[in-house]
Design a protein around this motif. Structure first.
Motif, mmCIF file in Angstrom:
data_model
loop_
_atom_site.group_PDB
_atom_site.id
_atom_site.type_symbol
_atom_site.label_atom_id
_atom_site.label_comp_id
_atom_site.label_asym_id
_atom_site.label_seq_id
_atom_site.Cartn_x
_atom_site.Cartn_y
_atom_site.Cartn_z
ATOM 1 N N ALA A 103 28.095 -26.292 -12.883
ATOM 2 C CA ALA A 103 27.365 -25.235 -12.181
ATOM 3 C C ALA A 103 27.294 -23.966 -13.035
ATOM 4 C CB ALA A 103 28.029 -24.944 -10.835
ATOM 5 N N ARG A 104 28.414 -23.600 -13.654
ATOM 6 C CA ARG A 104 28.434 -22.400 -14.498
ATOM 7 C C ARG A 104 27.601 -22.589 -15.755
ATOM 8 N NH1 ARG A 104 27.689 -17.416 -15.161
ATOM 9 N NH2 ARG A 104 29.110 -16.277 -16.542
ATOM 10 N N LEU A 105 27.680 -23.791 -16.356
ATOM 11 C CA LEU A 105 26.859 -24.057 -17.531
ATOM 12 C C LEU A 105 25.371 -23.982 -17.186
ATOM 13 C CD1 LEU A 105 28.635 -26.987 -19.431
ATOM 14 C CD2 LEU A 105 28.319 -24.625 -20.212
ATOM 15 N N GLY A 106 25.028 -24.402 -15.978
ATOM 16 C CA GLY A 106 23.635 -24.292 -15.552
ATOM 17 C C GLY A 106 23.151 -22.856 -15.615
ATOM 18 N N GLU A 107 23.965 -21.931 -15.118
ATOM 19 C CA GLU A 107 23.601 -20.512 -15.155
ATOM 20 C C GLU A 107 23.507 -20.003 -16.590
ATOM 21 O OE1 GLU A 107 26.618 -18.545 -12.971
ATOM 22 O OE2 GLU A 107 26.164 -19.524 -11.061
ATOM 23 N N LEU A 108 24.527 -20.331 -17.387
ATOM 24 C CA LEU A 108 24.577 -19.815 -18.757
ATOM 25 C C LEU A 108 23.468 -20.390 -19.629
ATOM 26 C CD1 LEU A 108 28.449 -19.992 -19.259
ATOM 27 C CD2 LEU A 108 27.075 -17.923 -18.930
ATOM 28 N N CYS A 109 23.205 -21.672 -19.486
ATOM 29 C CA CYS A 109 22.175 -22.310 -20.308
ATOM 30 C C CYS A 109 20.782 -21.801 -19.949
ATOM 31 C CB CYS A 109 22.245 -23.827 -20.155
ATOM 32 S SG CYS A 109 23.668 -24.582 -20.980
ATOM 33 N N ARG A 110 20.531 -21.629 -18.659
ATOM 34 C CA ARG A 110 19.220 -21.098 -18.263
ATOM 35 C C ARG A 110 18.990 -19.723 -18.873
ATOM 36 N NH1 ARG A 110 20.477 -23.600 -13.397
ATOM 37 N NH2 ARG A 110 21.365 -21.697 -12.508
ATOM 38 N N GLY A 111 20.023 -18.907 -18.911
ATOM 39 C CA GLY A 111 19.880 -17.564 -19.454
ATOM 40 C C GLY A 111 19.652 -17.540 -20.947
ATOM 41 N N ARG A 112 19.950 -18.639 -21.636
ATOM 42 C CA ARG A 112 19.801 -18.692 -23.096
ATOM 43 C C ARG A 112 18.732 -19.671 -23.549
ATOM 44 N NH1 ARG A 112 24.569 -17.202 -21.505
ATOM 45 N NH2 ARG A 112 25.920 -15.836 -22.743
ATOM 46 N N GLY A 113 18.012 -20.242 -22.608
ATOM 47 C CA GLY A 113 16.950 -21.179 -22.962
ATOM 48 C C GLY A 113 17.462 -22.496 -23.510
ATOM 49 N N ILE A 114 18.660 -22.910 -23.090
ATOM 50 C CA ILE A 114 19.270 -24.163 -23.543
ATOM 51 C C ILE A 114 19.095 -25.214 -22.443
ATOM 52 C CG2 ILE A 114 21.432 -25.294 -24.191
ATOM 53 C CD1 ILE A 114 22.398 -22.577 -25.236
ATOM 54 N N ALA A 115 18.576 -26.374 -22.803
ATOM 55 C CA ALA A 115 18.397 -27.448 -21.826
ATOM 56 C C ALA A 115 19.760 -28.016 -21.439
ATOM 57 C CB ALA A 115 17.517 -28.551 -22.412
#
Length: 259
Positions: A103-115
């Motif tokens: 769940a946390r990676l989902g937030e962080l990745c979205r903010g950095r444009g990482i799939a």
């Protein structure tokens, strides 16, 4: 399939692409747990990978700990290695901390444009794409994919092509077979002289034989069945598939895809 990502192990490739296809690196794992919490480990590799997708497995994770420090390790590694994707192949026992991490990676990745790609139990809260294995031994691959699409939408489902070669003793109460190497599979086919059939439901080849009074069911993939799985994904409007890099097999699969 619009986006085919080749999965490579340690030493197979470290950067760039193969045959113009992006890479996913099977060299990371989650370890630790307990008081110290989970940590990211890189497998022994001649050179650290660079670019593409990092794949993280949890086979040695004992559970427990906090999500935030581990997520920080993942994001720092992405920045250092210029990864544009993270795939969490968490196949062990579902644990609360793994739900928190994805769940946390989902937030962080979205903010950095990482799939972000995650195994299906973690797709809901993470917002990542659900990785669905093609290695099914019962039911229907089409039915499984349709169910996942109805749950998450086609744009949030990705195929994880997992070539199967297994020998099932009949009846098979657990639904699990004995894995076969390619050499063992070929030897068994030669020894039994059995006719080979194709299962539209499993999207794989099979043959049967008797060993004494015991019946056996052997399920396996080749380039033809793997292409059929990719075609099924395309028919269902999936965009992404992870395909293992096995030079001759993969070359044969991609040759037809590129026509």
């Amino acid at each position: 399939m619009e986006n085919i990502i080749l999965t490579v192990g340690s030493g197979e490739a470290t950067s760039g692409n193969i045959w113009g296809r992006p890479l996913a690196h099977l060299v990371y794992r989650m370890g630790g747990g307990g008081v110290d919490g989970p940590h990211l480990f890189l497998a022994n590799a001649p050179v650290a990978p660079r670019g593409g997708t990092m794949v993280i497995e949890d086979i040695r994770f004992s559970g427990g700990g906090e999500a935030e420090p581990f997520c920080g390790e993942v994001l720092r590694e992405c920045a250092a290695r210029r990864f544009n994707g993270v795939a969490c192949r968490f196949l062990g026992k579902p644990r609360p901390v793994l739900h928190q991490i994805t769940a946390r990676l989902g937030e962080l990745c979205r903010g950095r444009g990482i799939a972000l790609y995650v195994t299906e139990p973690y797709a809901g809260a993470s917002g990542g794409k659900a990785l669905v294995s093609t290695a099914v031994s019962g039911g229907s691959l089409r039915g499984l994919l349709t169910e996942m699409i109805e749950t998450y939408g086609a744009d949030r489902v990705a195929l994880w092509v997992e070539p199967v070669a297994e020998d099932f003793l009949l009846p098979s109460p657990t639904g699990a077979g004995a894995p076969l190497t390619r050499e063992e599979l070929e030897r068994r086919r030669e020894e039994q002289g059995s006719g080979v059939f194709f299962s539209p439901e499993l999207c794989a080849h099979y043959f049967t034989y008797m060993a004494g009074e015991k019946g056996h069911f052997v399920l396996f993939d080749d380039a033809v069945s793997i292409r059929k799985k990719l075609w099924l994904g395309r028919e269902l409007e999936l965009r992404t598939a992870f395909l293992p890099y096995r030079e001759e097999l993969t070359r044969e699969v991609l040759r037809e895809e590129e026509r």
